[in-house]
Scaffold this motif. Structure first.
Motif, PDB file in Angstrom:
ATOM      1  N   GLU A  72      -2.289  15.900  -5.552  1.00 30.60           N
ATOM      2  CA  GLU A  72      -1.266  14.885  -5.791  1.00 30.60           C
ATOM      3  C   GLU A  72      -2.002  13.608  -6.181  1.00 30.60           C
ATOM      4  OE1 GLU A  72       2.621  12.937  -3.662  1.00 30.60           O
ATOM      5  OE2 GLU A  72       0.754  12.920  -2.529  1.00 30.60           O
ATOM      6  N   THR A  90      -4.199  16.258  -0.894  1.00 27.64           N
ATOM      7  CA  THR A  90      -3.321  15.092  -0.819  1.00 27.64           C
ATOM      8  C   THR A  90      -4.000  14.039   0.056  1.00 27.64           C
ATOM      9  OG1 THR A  90      -2.105  15.845   1.136  1.00 27.64           O
ATOM     10  CG2 THR A  90      -1.286  16.551  -1.016  1.00 27.64           C
ATOM     11  N   GLY A  91      -3.512  12.825   0.016  1.00 28.63           N
ATOM     12  CA  GLY A  91      -4.121  11.768   0.805  1.00 28.63           C
ATOM     13  C   GLY A  91      -3.109  10.713   1.197  1.00 28.63           C
ATOM     14  N   ASP A  92      -3.403  10.014   2.271  1.00 26.11           N
ATOM     15  CA  ASP A  92      -2.547   8.927   2.748  1.00 26.11           C
ATOM     16  C   ASP A  92      -3.108   7.593   2.269  1.00 26.11           C
ATOM     17  OD1 ASP A  92      -0.882  10.657   4.395  1.00 26.11           O
ATOM     18  OD2 ASP A  92      -2.606  10.803   5.730  1.00 26.11           O
ATOM     19  N   VAL A  93      -2.226   6.671   1.920  1.00 31.50           N
ATOM     20  CA  VAL A  93      -2.627   5.291   1.636  1.00 31.50           C
ATOM     21  C   VAL A  93      -2.242   4.466   2.855  1.00 31.50           C
ATOM     22  CG1 VAL A  93      -2.382   3.304   0.121  1.00 31.50           C
ATOM     23  CG2 VAL A  93      -2.269   5.619  -0.841  1.00 31.50           C
ATOM     24  N   LEU A  94      -3.246   4.048   3.604  1.00 32.84           N
ATOM     25  CA  LEU A  94      -3.000   3.347   4.867  1.00 32.84           C
ATOM     26  C   LEU A  94      -2.709   1.867   4.628  1.00 32.84           C
ATOM     27  CD1 LEU A  94      -5.834   4.981   7.004  1.00 32.84           C
ATOM     28  CD2 LEU A  94      -3.447   5.699   6.759  1.00 32.84           C
ATOM     29  N   TRP A 126      -3.702  -1.056  -3.884  1.00 36.01           N
ATOM     30  CA  TRP A 126      -2.804  -0.353  -4.790  1.00 36.01           C
ATOM     31  C   TRP A 126      -1.767  -1.318  -5.379  1.00 36.01           C
ATOM     32  CZ3 TRP A 126      -2.096   5.107  -5.733  1.00 36.01           C
ATOM     33  CH2 TRP A 126      -3.104   5.913  -5.174  1.00 36.01           C
ATOM     34  N   ASN A 142      -0.688  18.280  11.805  1.00 38.76           N
ATOM     35  CA  ASN A 142      -1.071  16.884  11.993  1.00 38.76           C
ATOM     36  C   ASN A 142      -2.147  16.432  11.019  1.00 38.76           C
ATOM     37  OD1 ASN A 142       0.709  16.355  14.119  1.00 38.76           O
ATOM     38  ND2 ASN A 142      -0.660  17.293  15.610  1.00 38.76           N
ATOM     39  N   ARG A 143      -2.359  17.233   9.992  1.00 43.72           N
ATOM     40  CA  ARG A 143      -3.326  16.882   8.954  1.00 43.72           C
ATOM     41  C   ARG A 143      -2.640  16.977   7.596  1.00 43.72           C
ATOM     42  NH1 ARG A 143      -8.589  16.896  10.611  1.00 43.72           N
ATOM     43  NH2 ARG A 143      -9.301  17.134   8.458  1.00 43.72           N
ATOM     44  N   ALA A 144      -3.000  16.085   6.683  1.00 44.69           N
ATOM     45  CA  ALA A 144      -2.440  16.141   5.329  1.00 44.69           C
ATOM     46  C   ALA A 144      -2.861  17.441   4.648  1.00 44.69           C
ATOM     47  CB  ALA A 144      -2.932  14.942   4.512  1.00 44.69           C
ATOM     48  N   SER A 197      -3.276  -0.434   1.243  1.00 41.65           N
ATOM     49  CA  SER A 197      -2.136  -0.449   0.321  1.00 41.65           C
ATOM     50  C   SER A 197      -2.092  -1.695  -0.546  1.00 41.65           C
ATOM     51  CB  SER A 197      -0.820  -0.304   1.100  1.00 41.65           C
ATOM     52  OG  SER A 197      -0.657  -1.360   2.024  1.00 41.65           O
ATOM     53  N   GLU A 212      -6.038   6.636  -8.573  1.00 43.93           N
ATOM     54  CA  GLU A 212      -7.084   6.955  -7.594  1.00 43.93           C
ATOM     55  C   GLU A 212      -8.466   6.824  -8.222  1.00 43.93           C
ATOM     56  OE1 GLU A 212      -3.527   9.242  -5.956  1.00 43.93           O
ATOM     57  OE2 GLU A 212      -4.335   8.774  -7.936  1.00 43.93           O
TER      58      GLU A 212
END
Length: 437
Positions: A125, A11-15, A22, A5-7, A19, A310
């Motif tokens: 990433e 790596t990372g999430d773009v919420l 971006w 349940n963790r990246a 977004s 990033e």
């Protein structure tokens, strides 16, 4: 179970709340590239390992330490791309782009993968915007490529950034330079890290790119490649500077720049900032005149750059640069009952086809909860649909900011909403002008 349940580290999430930043930056990048005649290309995320190991350089940190390489089910060695230039060149050769009207000018946005220590602005990433200009040997092409990067950075709102350039010559003039480097570092060989001791015999220029403090200190007094340029490379570099001057681009010649990949020749450059810590390079690139031929194509000059997205967003954040705000919901339709919900679906669908951002209830909430949700998503206007509205085919549209209301015909809701939004925009513009004065 907690781990899945963790990246994955690096790596990372773009919420959704981020977004839009971006999307704005990426749009500026692609739109600016188009002004210079660059069109988007998309290449695979993975390639045959040899695309990178043979062409990026087997003495580079990227190839030696950082590539994600694996055997696929067919027994082929596959690598997730650590950069995009080699893949773009492979594609250009495969599809014959290098044999069409030149220069071939392409741009791209895509993810890259390197196994290195995660740090601010650089994950394992990460994402790059870049351009490649294939088939142009003139110094004017160097200046144009640099100008694209400069215009992207300025348009986005980057401040306190500087351009540094250098020439690392061609294979002819680098022979003498490599000899001078070997002589210099051999005299200090005991101080070199183990990796650089190996580089000394294979490719001493890689020592100049070493991140070890001791090797970096030694490199400061090493011979400078710019002092070993042949006449053709000197002439080319002077031409690049003349075109940069003509474009009004300020620059500093930095003899320490060699870039981290082996395919570079002649012009190399970086845009650097002091606002993102040790990872100060926001954009880097240069010429790679031998790469197309090395990968099996004809002898074709080429150049380009890569820009870390990033790292760029981190710089914008550190500089407190304000980007255009995310779009808000134009209209929230609050139905009361199943018949009203069906009508809300009909109206929302029509309005969306007309270009409006519209939301309606899909969770079966009560009216009070719907109004809270409409406020949370920042809806500009709302209407409530009940039995009376269905019967009369009319509804009250409410400005969520001012509380002003107006009765409208549901059959003309699109025209009414457009009129109200335009009026709101005009009032906001007027307020902004007066406040600034």
């Amino acid at each position: 179970m907690a781990e899945i349940n963790r990246a994955i580290k690096g790596t990372g999430d773009v919420l959704p709340k981020d977004s839009y930043r971006w999307q704005y930056v990426e749009k500026v990048m692609l739109d600016t590239a188009r002004l210079y005649g660059f069109r988007e290309i998309r290449v695979p995320v993975f390639e045959h390992t040899e695309v990178f190991s043979r062409n990026v350089g087997d003495t580079t940190d990227v190839v030696q330490k950082e590539m994600y390489t694996f055997d696929d089910k067919g027994g082929r060695s596959i690598t997730l791309r650590p950069e995009l230039t080699a893949g773009v060149v492979r594609s250009s050769i495969e599809h014959g782009l290098i044999y069409e009207a030149l220069p071939e000018k392409v741009c791209y946005i895509g993810g890259c993968y390197r196994y290195e220590k995660p740090q601010a602005g650089r994950l394992r990433e990460f994402h790059q915007f870049g351009i490649e200009c294939i088939g142009a040997a003139s110094p004017a092409a160097d200046a144009e490529v640099i100008s694209v990067a400069n215009q992207v950075l300025r348009t986005i709102g980057i401040e306190k950034i500087s351009l540094e350039i250098n020439s690392i010559g061609c294979p002819t003039c680098r022979k003498e330079y490599q000899k001078a480097l070997k002589d210099y570092f051999n005299a200090n060989i005991e101080e070199l890290c183990d990796t650089c001791k190996d580089r000394l015999t294979r490719n001493p220029m890689r020592i100049l790119d070493c991140k070890s403090p001791v090797c970096s200190k030694l490199s400061e007094n090493a011979p400078k490649v710019i002092d070993f340029l042949c006449d053709d490379c000197k002439e080319h570099f002077e031409g690049v500077k003349a075109h940069l001057d003509a474009a009004g681009l300020k620059y500093t010649v930095n003899p320490q720049i060699v870039r981290g990949l082996d395919y570079y020749t002649r012009t190399v450059f970086e845009f650097v900032s002091g606002d993102i810590g040790a990872q100060s390079t926001v954009c880097g690139g240069g010429r790679y005149d031998g790469l197309v031929a090395q990968m099996g194509g004809s002898n074709t000059p080429a150049l380009g750059f890569g820009m870390g997205i990033e790292r760029l967003l981190l710089l914008l954040e550190n500089q407190k640069t304000e980007l255009p705000a995310d779009s808000k919901c134009d209209l929230y339709i609050a139905p009361m009952g199943e018949k009203a919900a069906v009508k809300a679906t009909q109206l929302a669908t029509k309005l969306r086809f007309d270009g409006f951002e519209v939301a309606t209830d899909v969770c079966g909430r009560g009216l009070k909860a719907q109004m809270k949700f409409a406020d949370k998503i920042g809806a500009k206007f709302n209407i409530v649909l009940g039995d009376n509205e269905l019967e009369t085919n009319k509804a009250i549209i409410k400005n969520m900011t001012t509380g002003d209301t107006k009765e409208i015909e549901l059959d003309s809701i699109s025209d009414e909403l457009m009129s109200l939004i335009n009026r709101m925009a005009l009032e906001n513009l007027t307020d902004s002008v007066f406040n600034n004065n």
